[in-house]
Structures are given as structure tokens and as C-alpha cells.
Motif scaffolding. Structure first.
Motif, PDB file in Angstrom:
ATOM      1  N   SER A   1       0.828  -1.201   0.000  1.00  0.00           N
ATOM      2  CA  SER A   1       0.000   0.000   0.000  1.00  0.00           C
ATOM      3  C   SER A   1       0.862   1.250   0.000  1.00  0.00           C
ATOM      4  CB  SER A   1      -0.912   0.006   1.230  1.00  0.00           C
ATOM      5  OG  SER A   1      -0.113   0.081   2.391  1.00  0.00           O
ATOM      6  N   ALA A   2       0.247   2.395  -0.276  1.00  0.00           N
ATOM      7  CA  ALA A   2       0.930   3.692  -0.182  1.00  0.00           C
ATOM      8  C   ALA A   2      -0.136   4.762  -0.050  1.00  0.00           C
ATOM      9  CB  ALA A   2       1.781   3.963  -1.413  1.00  0.00           C
ATOM     10  N   GLU A   3       0.300   5.882   0.505  1.00  0.00           N
ATOM     11  CA  GLU A   3      -0.620   6.982   0.778  1.00  0.00           C
ATOM     12  C   GLU A   3       0.012   8.247   0.195  1.00  0.00           C
ATOM     13  OE1 GLU A   3      -1.689   6.714   4.918  1.00  0.00           O
ATOM     14  OE2 GLU A   3      -2.195   8.829   5.002  1.00  0.00           O
ATOM     15  N   CYS A   4      -0.746   9.010  -0.582  1.00  0.00           N
ATOM     16  CA  CYS A   4      -0.215  10.269  -1.114  1.00  0.00           C
ATOM     17  C   CYS A   4      -1.164  11.405  -0.750  1.00  0.00           C
ATOM     18  CB  CYS A   4      -0.063  10.199  -2.627  1.00  0.00           C
ATOM     19  SG  CYS A   4       1.290   9.130  -3.147  1.00  0.00           S
ATOM     20  N   TRP A   5      -0.607  12.604  -0.690  1.00  0.00           N
ATOM     21  CA  TRP A   5      -1.382  13.745  -0.228  1.00  0.00           C
ATOM     22  C   TRP A   5      -1.432  14.855  -1.259  1.00  0.00           C
ATOM     23  CZ3 TRP A   5       2.732  11.686   2.675  1.00  0.00           C
ATOM     24  CH2 TRP A   5       2.334  10.821   3.708  1.00  0.00           C
ATOM     25  N   GLY A   6      -2.580  15.467  -1.388  1.00  0.00           N
ATOM     26  CA  GLY A   6      -2.729  16.613  -2.267  1.00  0.00           C
ATOM     27  C   GLY A   6      -3.816  17.523  -1.733  1.00  0.00           C
ATOM     28  N   CYS A   7      -4.359  18.349  -2.609  1.00  0.00           N
ATOM     29  CA  CYS A   7      -5.406  19.280  -2.173  1.00  0.00           C
ATOM     30  C   CYS A   7      -6.347  19.501  -3.340  1.00  0.00           C
ATOM     31  CB  CYS A   7      -4.786  20.593  -1.720  1.00  0.00           C
ATOM     32  SG  CYS A   7      -3.808  21.390  -2.989  1.00  0.00           S
ATOM     33  N   ASP A   8      -7.401  20.227  -3.119  1.00  0.00           N
ATOM     34  CA  ASP A   8      -8.344  20.484  -4.199  1.00  0.00           C
ATOM     35  C   ASP A   8      -7.871  21.641  -5.078  1.00  0.00           C
ATOM     36  OD1 ASP A   8      -8.767  22.215  -2.070  1.00  0.00           O
ATOM     37  OD2 ASP A   8     -10.945  22.272  -2.264  1.00  0.00           O
ATOM     38  N   LEU A   9      -8.451  21.738  -6.261  1.00  0.00           N
ATOM     39  CA  LEU A   9      -8.126  22.818  -7.198  1.00  0.00           C
ATOM     40  C   LEU A   9      -9.256  23.836  -7.134  1.00  0.00           C
ATOM     41  CD1 LEU A   9      -6.457  24.034  -9.547  1.00  0.00           C
ATOM     42  CD2 LEU A   9      -7.768  22.607 -11.110  1.00  0.00           C
ATOM     43  N   THR A  10      -8.902  25.066  -6.772  1.00  0.00           N
ATOM     44  CA  THR A  10      -9.929  26.063  -6.469  1.00  0.00           C
ATOM     45  C   THR A  10      -9.749  27.331  -7.303  1.00  0.00           C
ATOM     46  OG1 THR A  10      -8.595  27.181  -4.808  1.00  0.00           O
ATOM     47  CG2 THR A  10      -9.831  25.249  -4.071  1.00  0.00           C
ATOM     48  N   TYR A  11     -10.748  28.185  -7.258  1.00  0.00           N
ATOM     49  CA  TYR A  11     -10.638  29.499  -7.895  1.00  0.00           C
ATOM     50  C   TYR A  11      -9.406  30.241  -7.379  1.00  0.00           C
ATOM     51  CZ  TYR A  11     -15.493  28.664  -9.230  1.00  0.00           C
ATOM     52  OH  TYR A  11     -16.626  28.127  -9.749  1.00  0.00           O
ATOM     53  N   ASP A  12      -9.135  30.066  -6.077  1.00  0.00           N
ATOM     54  CA  ASP A  12      -8.021  30.806  -5.485  1.00  0.00           C
ATOM     55  C   ASP A  12      -6.664  30.379  -6.032  1.00  0.00           C
ATOM     56  OD1 ASP A  12      -9.589  32.466  -4.074  1.00  0.00           O
ATOM     57  OD2 ASP A  12      -9.385  31.466  -2.140  1.00  0.00           O
ATOM     58  N   TYR A  13      -6.520  29.091  -6.412  1.00  0.00           N
ATOM     59  CA  TYR A  13      -5.242  28.680  -7.018  1.00  0.00           C
ATOM     60  C   TYR A  13      -4.989  29.501  -8.279  1.00  0.00           C
ATOM     61  CZ  TYR A  13      -1.499  26.049  -9.173  1.00  0.00           C
ATOM     62  OH  TYR A  13      -0.294  25.713  -9.751  1.00  0.00           O
ATOM     63  N   VAL A  14      -6.044  29.636  -9.087  1.00  0.00           N
ATOM     64  CA  VAL A  14      -5.925  30.398 -10.334  1.00  0.00           C
ATOM     65  C   VAL A  14      -5.635  31.860 -10.024  1.00  0.00           C
ATOM     66  CG1 VAL A  14      -7.095  31.061 -12.461  1.00  0.00           C
ATOM     67  CG2 VAL A  14      -7.512  28.800 -11.476  1.00  0.00           C
ATOM     68  N   LYS A  15      -6.327  32.380  -9.027  1.00  0.00           N
ATOM     69  CA  LYS A  15      -6.155  33.785  -8.657  1.00  0.00           C
ATOM     70  C   LYS A  15      -4.720  34.060  -8.189  1.00  0.00           C
ATOM     71  CE  LYS A  15      -8.374  37.342  -5.889  1.00  0.00           C
ATOM     72  NZ  LYS A  15      -9.467  37.635  -4.969  1.00  0.00           N
ATOM     73  N   ILE A  16      -4.232  33.216  -7.292  1.00  0.00           N
ATOM     74  CA  ILE A  16      -2.881  33.398  -6.733  1.00  0.00           C
ATOM     75  C   ILE A  16      -1.834  33.328  -7.835  1.00  0.00           C
ATOM     76  CG2 ILE A  16      -1.126  32.295  -5.276  1.00  0.00           C
ATOM     77  CD1 ILE A  16      -3.525  31.352  -3.480  1.00  0.00           C
ATOM     78  N   ASN A  17      -2.018  32.394  -8.771  1.00  0.00           N
ATOM     79  CA  ASN A  17      -0.978  32.158  -9.768  1.00  0.00           C
ATOM     80  C   ASN A  17      -1.154  32.917 -11.069  1.00  0.00           C
ATOM     81  OD1 ASN A  17       0.894  30.361  -8.440  1.00  0.00           O
ATOM     82  ND2 ASN A  17      -0.939  29.100  -8.190  1.00  0.00           N
ATOM     83  N   GLY A  18      -2.303  33.542 -11.237  1.00  0.00           N
ATOM     84  CA  GLY A  18      -2.521  34.353 -12.430  1.00  0.00           C
ATOM     85  C   GLY A  18      -1.700  35.627 -12.367  1.00  0.00           C
ATOM     86  N   ASP A  19      -1.335  36.019 -11.190  1.00  0.00           N
ATOM     87  CA  ASP A  19      -0.557  37.248 -11.081  1.00  0.00           C
ATOM     88  C   ASP A  19       0.301  37.263  -9.818  1.00  0.00           C
ATOM     89  OD1 ASP A  19       0.425  39.564 -12.017  1.00  0.00           O
ATOM     90  OD2 ASP A  19      -1.303  40.799 -11.478  1.00  0.00           O
ATOM     91  N   TYR A  20       1.155  36.238  -9.703  1.00  0.00           N
ATOM     92  CA  TYR A  20       2.001  36.076  -8.524  1.00  0.00           C
ATOM     93  C   TYR A  20       3.207  37.004  -8.562  1.00  0.00           C
ATOM     94  CZ  TYR A  20       5.554  33.682  -5.642  1.00  0.00           C
ATOM     95  OH  TYR A  20       6.543  33.376  -4.749  1.00  0.00           O
ATOM     96  N   ARG A  21       3.729  37.202  -9.797  1.00  0.00           N
ATOM     97  CA  ARG A  21       5.027  37.845  -9.934  1.00  0.00           C
ATOM     98  C   ARG A  21       4.939  39.353  -9.747  1.00  0.00           C
ATOM     99  NH1 ARG A  21       8.059  39.578 -14.382  1.00  0.00           N
ATOM    100  NH2 ARG A  21       5.993  39.637 -15.279  1.00  0.00           N
ATOM    101  N   THR A  22       3.807  39.933 -10.205  1.00  0.00           N
ATOM    102  CA  THR A  22       3.743  41.394 -10.189  1.00  0.00           C
ATOM    103  C   THR A  22       2.920  41.931  -9.023  1.00  0.00           C
ATOM    104  OG1 THR A  22       2.016  41.139 -11.854  1.00  0.00           O
ATOM    105  CG2 THR A  22       4.181  41.760 -12.614  1.00  0.00           C
TER     106      THR A  22
END
Lengths: 406, 406
Positions: A385-406
Motif C-alpha cells: 500500500s501507499a498513501e499520497c497527499w494533495g489538495c483540491d483545485l480552487t478558484y483561489d489557485y488560479v487567482k494566486i498564480n494568475g498574477d504572482y510575480r507582479t
């Protein structure tokens, strides 16, 4: 093994500090961005680094500094990755030189780490000006400030410490980490710093770290992007006074279990606090022919954008789970697979032997609305067996990464 | 080679139809969900299928039907993937039997395809009731209706036809496709149906299709999820009257180029109309040591969630481009890499020899705000190149997939 407070300062002889020095122009004076960790004795040191072919300069400098297997401390900043700039290497060297000057040590005694935007020249003067202040602030209560100093888009600090007994002596392990985005560690992770007063050789420490990282940080994915700056470092100063661990004996196994507990805690914290995430998604893959296949299958499930979006919508879309397993390149028989969704609110079987079963949609929705959900898969093929971890994909992921640099 | 109208009916002897039969409960009567394509002569037939280990039943049925290398038509539905249900296989067989009964042919003459949600029993009665209606509607003007019938979350229909000369005869190729989500084709694609009146053997047709799919559909990614239902089929009925293509001669090359043009057009259309997408993102990777590395690098770039989110925000975050290349597992020298962003609004160099260069942020923003943007990378290591297509990651992708099933 008990959880204790103190983070990276829980183990004997370690102090830490976190201060604001202004790495990122216009950042709030309340946001720490420079962390320092120091041991009062020399430490056996082991590290794992990103497998990304593009590695940030601090990683090369750290590899160089750890070639002798020992270190005294860590200097790390957030707000800039110090990667892919003409002066990146010189600036990483300058960071360790300043840390050394401020603490009376040698530049080669320091692990150097950076996290933040890639490709913009780091404000090294700010760091140089901040280090004496950080050195002056070093204290046994400094873990919290250091943990905050390495955060970028993280919303909660990641910190843990445990106490255990090895050879009749109390040994402590503590750690801080940062995660959030560009998280799909491969042989390392974002930034994770573990300190311990356990007496253990560099060789045993390195073996333990690699074994544990493969089963913890490397089983986390937030967005499938393996960062250029991933690094996990463990420093062991031996001050617990246990007899030196130099073989894979019972003491080694005890230490290994503690290190795994610490890294597992941080891995789950990193996944649950993934950029924009509203919940921690765990995939437990049972009944596999090998642990390797189980890991590959579980990682494909938690890494699937479609599974992640379904988890955001609390939609029991198990077809996407099976689909992700199908393209994972791991062998399995679709016609044997059972899938259940579980959480604190209960458990529900949605697929039996590869085919859908009738289930109560309302109950499934309630289960998937919790902050922690488990996708439980039984392959009915073996005992691994093995167990892996992640999270859901949300509007906020897009928001955070649509304009992270500037 | 000229673009012409007519889609899958452009080639001699092909008719098509698309009707609404109500596969998905409560779907609008205006939404076609059942497509039929028929040739008046037997066709050499070749297909590629998803490499996902979990394959939908219609794929197995189609493989079986195409074992003799010939077919007469295609029956396809949207609204349900007919995958992972106890009756999936029987229902896929029932679909081809109904198509055969409605057209006076044999069940084995039909390619069967489905697209939609996985794991819910398909409404086969609706399809059985709809097929006589579809057969009655077959016409040389039916490509548009058929293209609409296979759409799910697609926002535009994907259709193309071209005319070219082979051995002094006019040969036509036409195609329809659907894309949108769960798009990361591997040895096939969503659904793409190509018809031609070219006279070509099954063997040559199959070789051409596999060669072309590797360079077109397999270079598209929308979300990294390889579907269970991907299928690309080409039917060639020989009615153009050209002398039969049975060797890899000049005529074969001419046909290959036309097939590539058709598949390339559909691939770009699928990428640009990815679920929630606001723009088509192309990565052109030049100066590689091998086409294979170039493809792997370009695909990692267009597949990166972070690059995709940056493109949505029109943010010239080239560090993420380099980072994605770094974890692609393809060999390259970061210190040689140049990166530019290009579109109709111009071109701007943002990274030279692996390090950032000063650039006009406003100009970069203007370039990246276009509907089609190109991430142009020169590796300066060789003469090989490859081009991959994807789209940006938007709020709408999350919205569409957070609750697609219910």
C-alpha cells in the motif's frame, strides 16, 4: 514518541530567529523574510534537493558546503528564489558569508536556502543588513519567527517537534517547512529544516533522510510543478548524549520512525495548505502488488486536475479516480478495483470491481464537504500500500498564480 | 492544398447526421447528442486509441470491428462515456447493432464512440430510438450537425476539410473532433473522425495516422488527464479514383501532409477551446538535440499549471517556463536557453542564456493579452524542434469541473 513544542529549537543546543529585512520591495514590515537557525555544536548534516534540472544557486552552494557532511546552521529567505540571475551564485555565497560574519562562524558552516520568484535579482544588501539583526535575535524561542520567515503564499506555518527515547536518553527532533505552490517534490521538498540532538553519523542520517523523504515529501503534490528550490535538510548535533547511531540497529529504527513522523506531519500540512486549497485530499491505495505501483497510482489520483476540481465541488466523481489510475503507467486490473470516499462524516462505496454502484449522492456530498477527505482504493491484487497527499483545485489557485510575480 | 467546406462530408460518398435523442436526462432538445457518419462504399479504416489502462467499452468494440481493417461508418454519442458500468460492453454492441439496422449494414461495419461522464449507465433506449431518425437525416450537408452532436463542454465545433491533388485526381479529406476537458491525448485523442475519398490501403492509412497523431493530437494538453475514451479514426473509401496508395511513395507523402494539416488544425482547435480556456498557448521548442526532447520540453511547458495560470494573468513569468522544462526529464543546458513571448502584438525576449534580461513589462502584458500566445524557446543545442499546444488555466476550468457530473 510525544509531540512537544519548540519547533526547530526543541532539540538541545539549537536557537533560531526570523526577522524582516525587506527582500521583496514594498513588503510589509510585519512579514518576516529572513530566517537563521544555529547549533552550538557542529552537526552531522544530510540534505535532499530538487531533481529539477534547473536548480537555484543556493542549492549548489549548499551541496558544496555539505560535502564534508557537517554544518552549524541554516540561513534562508523568502521573497526571492535567487534563481536564474547572473549574480545568483555570488549572492548565495554572500548570504552564507554574512551569516558567518554575524555569528562568528565560517561561510561553509551554513546551509543556504531561498524561496520566492525566479529570475529577479535578489536584494542581497537587505539580507546583509538583516543578518546581524537576525543573529542578535537568535533564541530558544525563535522557531515560530523562523517558520514565519520562510512562508510565501502559505497561510499557516508548518512546525512540529517530537520527543522520544533512544538508548535511555531523551532525543528531540524539530522541524519547520514551507510549501504552498510549485509543489510536486521529487527527492526533496520545498524548504524543510529538521534539527535534532540525536547522536548519529552523517551516513546514517543521510540514509534515514532519503528513506523518509521518499515516503513523505515525495508523496505530496499540489500542482505537479517540481520547484527549482526544493530542499530538505536535517542537522543532528548529538547533544542528547545517546550512544552514537552508526549502524542500522534498533536505535536507528527508532530514530527513523521519529523522523518519518515529523516529515509526514509536515507533508500533510504542506498538502492541506496548498495554494488556494480548501481541503486536504489523501489517496490511500491498498491491495497493490508493490509499494511502487501503489505510490504511482495514488499520486496520479491526487495529482489529477479533474479529481482535484471534483473534490473542490464535493462531487463524488469516481470515474476520474479510475481514469487517473489508468494513465499512471502503473499496472493494475480495472475490473478488480473498489473505490470509497471517506472523511470524519463517514464512508461510502462508489465503485465495486471497476463498475459503479448505486449510492446516496447526498451522503457522498456530506462526506466530501469535510476539510480532510480520503479517496480509498482497494486493488485486490496484493498486500502492498501507499498513501499520497494533495489538495483540491480552487478558484483561489488560479487567482494566486494568475498574477504572482507582479 | 486548399481548405474547403463540408467537414466529414467533403470527401465523395460520405454523408452524416446529428440528432438529439436524449442520452443525458434533462438535456435540451436543441443539443444534438447522437452522430452518424456513413460511406456509400467500404472504407479502409485505421484508428488510434487512448493508452489509458482504463478504456471505455466502445473502444474495445471498435478494436474488434476494425480487426479486418475496413468499416463503413461511425456511430457516436455525447452525454455519457459508456465506461465502467456492468452493461457498458453490451450497450456499445447494441449501439452498433442499431446503427446497422437503421442503415441496412452489419454491426461490425461501425466504429462506436462515446464521450461524457464515466460510470453512469448509458440510456441505450434513447440511442436505439434515435438511430432510425439519424439514418433518415443522413445527408451530404450533415457534417455540421454531427460535429455539434459530439460536443460536451466544447464551446465551438471542430471541423475542417481540405482538397488536394494526388496522381492527377482531386482527393478530399474532412474531419470533425471534440475536445475540451480530460485532454492530454496519448496515442489517440478525444474523438476525431476523419473521412477521405483517397484510395489507400489499410496498412498505409494506419501508418500515416500513427505518424500524424504523434505530431498533432499527442502534442495537445488541456489538463494532463488522459481520457478513457480517446479515439481518432480515419475512413478512406477510395472514391477519388486516384491510383491506390500502397507504398510510401510521393503520393503517400502528399496524403500524409494533408492528413497532418487536418489533424494539426483540429489539435489547435481542441487546445484553444480547452475547458474554461481564454487563449491558445503554443510552445515552440527550437535548437534541440532531438525532436523527442523538444517535444517533451514543450509539453512540460504547456502542461504546467503554473505556466497556464500565468498565461491567464498575462504575466510574463518566464521562470515557470524554465522550471517546467527542468522537471520534464529531457536533457538540456539551462545556461544556453533563450525564452521569448510572442503574439500578433509583437515579440519580447525575457530570458537569455538562462538568465533574466530587463524587459518592458507593459509590452509583455500587451503581447500576452492576445487570444493566441507563443512561448518561444531556443535551446541552442541542435537543429531539432517541436511544437505543443495547450491553453490557460482559468476560474472557468475550476467552475466547469467542480461540478461537471451533477
Amino acid at each position: 514518541m510525544n509531540q512537544i513544542s519548540g519547533g526547530v529549537c526543541a532539540a538541545k543546543g539549537f536557537t533560531a530567529a526570523g526577522v524582516h529585512c525587506g527582500v521583496k520591495a514594498g513588503s510589509s514590515p510585519d512579514k518576516n523574510d529572513l530566517a537563521l537557525i544555529l547549533s552550538e555544536k557542529e552537526c552531522a548534516a544530510a540534505a535532499t534537493y530538487t531533481m529539477n534540472r534547473v536548480k537555484a544557486a543556493p542549492l549548489y552552494v549548499t551541496m558544496d558546503h555539505l560535502e564534508n557532511g557537517v554544518a552549524w546552521g541554516v540561513v534562508a529567505n523568502s521573497g526571492n528564489a535567487n534563481a536564474c540571475c547572473p549574480q545568483s551564485h555570488e549572492n548565495a555565497e554572500a548570504m552564507s558569508a554574512s551569516a558567518a560574519a554575524a555569528t562568528g562562524r565560517e561561510p561553509g558552516d551554513f546551509v543556504v536556502a531561498s524561496t520566492g520568484v525566479i529570475g529577479q535579482t535578489i536584494n542581497i544588501s537587505a539580507i546583509q543588513a538583516g543578518l546581524p539583526q537576525a543573529a542578535a535575535a537568535l533564541s530558544a524561542d525563535g522557531s515560530d519567527a523562523a517558520a514565519h520567515a520562510i512562508m510565501t503564499t502559505d497561510t499557516v506555518k508548518k512546525e512540529i517537534a517530537v520527543s522520544l527515547t533512544i538508548g535511555g536518553k531523551e532525543v528531540r527532533l524539530g522541524a519547520i517547512a514551507k510549501g504552498s505552490g510549485m509543489i510536486h517534490p521529487n527527492m526533496g521538498t520545498m524548504l524543510a529544516f529538521v534539527t535534532t540532538d540525536c547522536a548519529i553519523t552523517h551516513e546514517m542520517l543521510s540514509d534515514a533522510l532519503h528513506e523518509v523523504v521518499a515516503r513523505t515529501f515525495n508523496r505530496v503534490t499540489v500542482d505537479g510543478d517540481t520547484s527549482t528550490n526544493d530542499m530538505c535538510v536535517v542537522l543532528a548535533n548529538g547533544m542528547a548524549g545517546n550512544s552514537l547511531i552508526e549502524w542500522k540497529d534498533q536505535d536507528y529504527e527508532t530514530f527513523l520512525a521519529a523522523l518519518e513522523e515529523v516529515c509526514r506531519h509536515l507533508s500533510r500540512a504542506i498538502a492541506g495548505d496548498g495554494e488556494g486549497a480548501s481541503k486536504l485530499v489523501t489517496c490511500k491505495m491498498h491491495g497493490a502488488r508493490s509499494e511502487e505501483s501503489a505510490e504511482r497510482l495514488a499520486k496520479a489520483v491526487v495529482g489529477s486536475s479533474l479529481v482535484k476540481a471534483a473534490m473542490f465541488g464535493a462531487d463524488a466523481n469516481w470515474g476520474r479516480v479510475l481514469c487517473a489510475m489508468g494513465y499512471s503507467k502503473a499496472p493494475f486490473r480495472p475490473e478488480h478495483v473498489d473505490v470509497s470516499f471517506c472523511s470524519q462524516a463517514g464512508s461510502i462505496l462508489v465503485c465495486k470491481q471497476g463498475d459503479g454502484v448505486d449510492f446516496d449522492e447526498d451522503k457522498a456530498k456530506t462526506i466530501l464537504t469535510e476539510k480532510e477527505v480520503i479517496i480509498d482504493v482497494d486493488l485486490h491484487e496484493g498486500d502492498e500500500s501507499a498513501e499520497c497527499w494533495g489538495c483540491d483545485l480552487t478558484y483561489d489557485y488560479v487567482k494566486i498564480n494568475g498574477d504572482y510575480r507582479t
